[in-house]
Design a protein around this motif. Sequence first.
Motif, PDB file in Angstrom:
ATOM      1  N   GLY A   1       6.426   8.660   7.192  1.00  0.00           N
ATOM      2  CA  GLY A   1       5.903   9.086   8.481  1.00  0.00           C
ATOM      3  C   GLY A   1       4.430   8.749   8.629  1.00  0.00           C
ATOM      4  N   SER A   2       3.886   8.004   7.673  1.00  0.00           N
ATOM      5  CA  SER A   2       2.445   7.726   7.659  1.00  0.00           C
ATOM      6  C   SER A   2       2.049   6.724   8.747  1.00  0.00           C
ATOM      7  CB  SER A   2       2.068   7.160   6.285  1.00  0.00           C
ATOM      8  OG  SER A   2       0.778   6.577   6.337  1.00  0.00           O
ATOM      9  N   PRO A   3       0.884   6.945   9.357  1.00  0.00           N
ATOM     10  CA  PRO A   3       0.376   5.947  10.313  1.00  0.00           C
ATOM     11  C   PRO A   3       0.128   4.596   9.641  1.00  0.00           C
ATOM     12  CG  PRO A   3      -1.172   7.793  10.061  1.00  0.00           C
ATOM     13  CD  PRO A   3       0.024   8.130   9.259  1.00  0.00           C
ATOM     14  N   LEU A   4      -0.071   4.611   8.324  1.00  0.00           N
ATOM     15  CA  LEU A   4      -0.209   3.334   7.608  1.00  0.00           C
ATOM     16  C   LEU A   4       1.055   2.492   7.766  1.00  0.00           C
ATOM     17  CD1 LEU A   4      -1.836   4.531   4.286  1.00  0.00           C
ATOM     18  CD2 LEU A   4      -2.746   2.724   5.726  1.00  0.00           C
TER      19      LEU A   4
ATOM     20  N   VAL B   1       0.854  -1.177   0.000  1.00  0.00           N
ATOM     21  CA  VAL B   1       0.000   0.000   0.000  1.00  0.00           C
ATOM     22  C   VAL B   1       0.900   1.240   0.000  1.00  0.00           C
ATOM     23  CG1 VAL B   1      -0.211  -0.039   2.528  1.00  0.00           C
ATOM     24  CG2 VAL B   1      -1.953   1.122   1.172  1.00  0.00           C
ATOM     25  N   TYR B   2       0.446   2.295  -0.656  1.00  0.00           N
ATOM     26  CA  TYR B   2       1.240   3.522  -0.772  1.00  0.00           C
ATOM     27  C   TYR B   2       1.404   4.172   0.603  1.00  0.00           C
ATOM     28  CZ  TYR B   2       2.761   8.016  -2.708  1.00  0.00           C
ATOM     29  OH  TYR B   2       3.474   9.156  -3.026  1.00  0.00           O
ATOM     30  N   LEU B   3       2.653   4.432   1.002  1.00  0.00           N
ATOM     31  CA  LEU B   3       2.914   4.903   2.368  1.00  0.00           C
ATOM     32  C   LEU B   3       3.370   6.352   2.450  1.00  0.00           C
ATOM     33  CD1 LEU B   3       4.718   1.815   3.981  1.00  0.00           C
ATOM     34  CD2 LEU B   3       2.342   2.521   4.246  1.00  0.00           C
TER      35      LEU B   3
ATOM     36  N   GLU C   1       1.278  -1.199   9.134  1.00  0.00           N
ATOM     37  CA  GLU C   1       1.851  -2.289   8.342  1.00  0.00           C
ATOM     38  C   GLU C   1       2.855  -3.094   9.167  1.00  0.00           C
ATOM     39  OE1 GLU C   1       0.116  -2.839   5.291  1.00  0.00           O
ATOM     40  OE2 GLU C   1       1.960  -2.564   4.140  1.00  0.00           O
ATOM     41  N   VAL C   2       3.664  -2.389   9.944  1.00  0.00           N
ATOM     42  CA  VAL C   2       4.659  -3.078  10.777  1.00  0.00           C
ATOM     43  C   VAL C   2       3.965  -3.969  11.805  1.00  0.00           C
ATOM     44  CG1 VAL C   2       6.363  -2.686  12.607  1.00  0.00           C
ATOM     45  CG2 VAL C   2       6.539  -1.431  10.442  1.00  0.00           C
ATOM     46  N   VAL C   3       2.978  -3.393  12.503  1.00  0.00           N
ATOM     47  CA  VAL C   3       2.299  -4.169  13.545  1.00  0.00           C
ATOM     48  C   VAL C   3       1.592  -5.377  12.931  1.00  0.00           C
ATOM     49  CG1 VAL C   3       0.455  -4.129  15.274  1.00  0.00           C
ATOM     50  CG2 VAL C   3       2.021  -2.185  15.090  1.00  0.00           C
TER      51      VAL C   3
ATOM     52  N   GLN D   1      -5.168   6.428  15.325  1.00  0.00           N
ATOM     53  CA  GLN D   1      -5.003   6.057  13.913  1.00  0.00           C
ATOM     54  C   GLN D   1      -4.474   4.630  13.780  1.00  0.00           C
ATOM     55  OE1 GLN D   1      -3.885   8.989  10.872  1.00  0.00           O
ATOM     56  NE2 GLN D   1      -3.178  10.248  12.584  1.00  0.00           N
ATOM     57  N   LEU D   2      -3.501   4.291  14.622  1.00  0.00           N
ATOM     58  CA  LEU D   2      -2.970   2.924  14.550  1.00  0.00           C
ATOM     59  C   LEU D   2      -4.068   1.913  14.864  1.00  0.00           C
ATOM     60  CD1 LEU D   2      -0.753   0.815  14.244  1.00  0.00           C
ATOM     61  CD2 LEU D   2      -0.067   1.251  16.605  1.00  0.00           C
ATOM     62  N   LEU D   3      -4.842   2.198  15.926  1.00  0.00           N
ATOM     63  CA  LEU D   3      -5.905   1.255  16.298  1.00  0.00           C
ATOM     64  C   LEU D   3      -6.944   1.139  15.181  1.00  0.00           C
ATOM     65  CD1 LEU D   3      -6.438   2.055  20.091  1.00  0.00           C
ATOM     66  CD2 LEU D   3      -5.245   0.103  19.076  1.00  0.00           C
ATOM     67  N   GLU D   4      -7.290   2.262  14.577  1.00  0.00           N
ATOM     68  CA  GLU D   4      -8.296   2.230  13.525  1.00  0.00           C
ATOM     69  C   GLU D   4      -7.829   1.368  12.339  1.00  0.00           C
ATOM     70  OE1 GLU D   4      -9.361   6.066  11.890  1.00  0.00           O
ATOM     71  OE2 GLU D   4     -10.346   5.071  10.189  1.00  0.00           O
ATOM     72  N   LEU D   5      -6.538   1.517  11.985  1.00  0.00           N
ATOM     73  CA  LEU D   5      -6.027   0.799  10.813  1.00  0.00           C
ATOM     74  C   LEU D   5      -5.703  -0.672  11.107  1.00  0.00           C
ATOM     75  CD1 LEU D   5      -3.663   3.603   9.478  1.00  0.00           C
ATOM     76  CD2 LEU D   5      -5.771   2.794   8.379  1.00  0.00           C
ATOM     77  N   ALA D   6      -5.275  -0.959  12.333  1.00  0.00           N
ATOM     78  CA  ALA D   6      -4.798  -2.325  12.619  1.00  0.00           C
ATOM     79  C   ALA D   6      -5.873  -3.215  13.226  1.00  0.00           C
ATOM     80  CB  ALA D   6      -3.575  -2.273  13.550  1.00  0.00           C
TER      81      ALA D   6
END
Lengths: 440, 440
Positions: free
Chosen positions: B140-143, A374-376, B147-149, B256-261
């Motif tokens: 620097g994106s929360p994405l 995904v684009y980051l 992705e890492v988590v 943001q992390l919780l929302e995405l992960a």
Amino acid sequence: MAPRQFEPPSGTRDFLAGALRTRERVFAQIREVFERYGFEPLQTPAFERLETLTGKYGDEGDKLIFKILRRGEHEATGETDLALRYDMTVPLARVVAGYGSQLPTPYKRYAMGPVWRADRPGKGRFREFTQCDVDVVGSGSPLADAEVVCALTDALDAVGVREYRVLVNSRQALSGLLEAYGIPADLGGGVLITLDKLDKLTPEKVSAELVEARSLDPDIATALVGDLTAADAVERMQTVLKDSEVGRAGLDEIGQLLELATPRIGAERIAFVPSLVRGLDYYTGVIFEVVAEGMPGSIASGGRYDGLISALGGPDVPACGGSLGVERIIGLLSADDGDEHLIDVAATLIAEDTASEVMGFVARLRDVGLRTEVYLAASRKLAKQLKWAAERKARFTLIYGAADKNAGLITVRDMDTGEQGQVPTNELAAYLTEKCAPSR
Amino acid sequence: MAPRQFEPPSGTRDFLAGALRTRERVFAQIREVFERYGFEPLQTPAFERLETLTGKYGDEGDKLIFKILRRGEHEATGETDLALRYDMTVPLARVVAGYGSQLPTPYKRYAMGPVWRADRPGKGRFREFTQCDVDVVGSGSPLADAEVVCALTDALDAVGVREYRVLVNSRQALSGLLEAYGIPADLGGGVLITLDKLDKLTPEKVSAELVEARSLDPDIATALVGDLTAADAVERMQTVLKDSEVGRAGLDEIGQLLELATPRIGAERIAFVPSLVRGLDYYTGVIFEVVAEGMPGSIASGGRYDGLISALGGPDVPACGGSLGVERIIGLLSADDGDEHLIDVAATLIAEDTASEVMGFVARLRDVGLRTEVYLAASRKLAKQLKWAAERKARFTLIYGAADKNAGLITVRDMDTGEQGQVPTNELAAYLTEKCAPSR
């Protein structure tokens, strides 16, 4: 860019994705062959106790060992207590000595991993390089020799190196040779070292060196070199070696190896070469080298070394083995996989509020095994993101805009053809699985 | 048996086939997940220049670095110039600095390989152990954090560890916490180190340590620990953190992390834990730890560390990453594969003159991918060879006697049932391929 402090240490390499994948593919192909032969993997630590290694590689070898400083209060003494692995054979001897009956008999093991030598780095010479060994410890059978040779040549076939020749000789045959030509025992070692140069030097030069450097009688030197380089050298040697017991034993072990290995390797790819010597003096039985057209040196080699395991600190057991010159082989392979797709799917993100949904699509694609990114970066511009997708060599790119979202669809762009179309989001994984199937 | 000189050096291990195969299987499963996420492999040398490593791990870390003595004429000086890799992050910083535009942007890489630390060896603590990292450099994106988590938790799922919890916090939230409770900046670091013990010590003990060791006002200590350990700690912190800019930024990045992960990981397996600190002080954004029931410590951890790559000698780029505690995870897995067949086919050799033919059968079986071994010891007694086949845990054993040979047949013994029957030699490979198919 890249000033010296950012380079890896002299004689070592960083492997980025492309080169590393080529290496891992080759290692996996080789490993699969060894496993089919029933060889078991063994992995020992990167370092051994210093005393395990010193004195095992001769004076020259000892100088090339990387030694590790003692730590803590002992650091200031400048003393060392550990050393980086120099080869795979000394650790094998330690393991055979230490684990005894926990190991199968015979113990057929392969080892594939880095070794470290403080050699002067040069073209194609590294201080950290991968060694790849198969050995059979605890069997004196000619079948074991044949298994080692065939495992190595099968591995060469598996990685796509098929134009090679296996040169076979025997230490006993070489002893018989020295005996047959009346060469005194004290001159024998030196004579063999010079004879080993017959593949590089002219017969005249080898004869001259035998006389000058090895103090061999000129008539004997001429006869010996003449016989070894004659068109019918093999027949001459077979006749000559029959006269001594050790010579007959040598012919016998060569004959057995050829009988067992030739059906597998093919008669055009394996032969008795009476002038093959192999530098290392620990060999006691058959010896072999694999050479390939256009390559200097050998791409595999080995032999029987019945006394070595005990000399290295292990039990007194017969053993044989061989090494694949895996770095040299990888150097041969074209690293060109430039057209290959690095990933299957690149997901763009053009509206911040769709991030969570896009992550959901991506997760489903990964679940079906598609390599998906995904684009980051921060930009939400489609053009910039398509450029990124092209750089990542994606097979397909996903675009999820407001119109897509309202219709429950997602736009899929074929990066090879430039065509794009919409797919229902709940059918995306199935659609792309089918599309990617043939190319994977 | 196995006196000390045959053991591997203190804190290191030999991996024989069984243990090594378990490890390799786990590594392969993890690697496959990382590849699906589009992380690229990177492999750097086992050693770096000494100056690349020193000063990067604090005084305590520096003492644990294995240093390599200079060689040749410099050996006698006791000086060192190289050192064994201590982690995967410093080599990453060097590679990012050195290769620049050759790397994709952002650079998503994984690294899996040994690192060496001269720690006191102890239960489950090794001086040579495998580290397994994923990092995203240049986003620097929360994405990227998500992705890492998710790559790490997907890897845990893939290796069969599914009962875990991801604890999430943020360095900015922790700064907001200190601000909200009026804790002076110079006490902040020590206070956080003590708060990190809330998962091990009672609230009273933590309060006492805050007062005694960290010089914190007793009322503040009581209020802080009380809020963090309350049943509604998360709600209390959300209220408290809203009062400062840094606190709001922290809540925002956690949110943001919780929302995405969360959609990927499941709400029951991920949560904001306001007292999570993580020891290392280089983190700048979200931090996380993965814990599992019945396991001390964490099985994965990481966070955002925007200043680290430049502090380690690389360019000034945002970055985040995490580590999988792969040694700990392998320790969890049962190594019990005792019932598994080590090889598919064991070929006995009861008549010397059939060696070449038996080698031919064996070669064909290997060609169809069957793991096949031939008996390599001297005995020609069938009973002894059947014992060997049983020890090798072969699925089938081949017997090729005079009667078989005359009839163009070979006897195949099913080692699970003890049944045996004859098969035409030219149908052997097809017959055994079919028989072995379900069990492989």
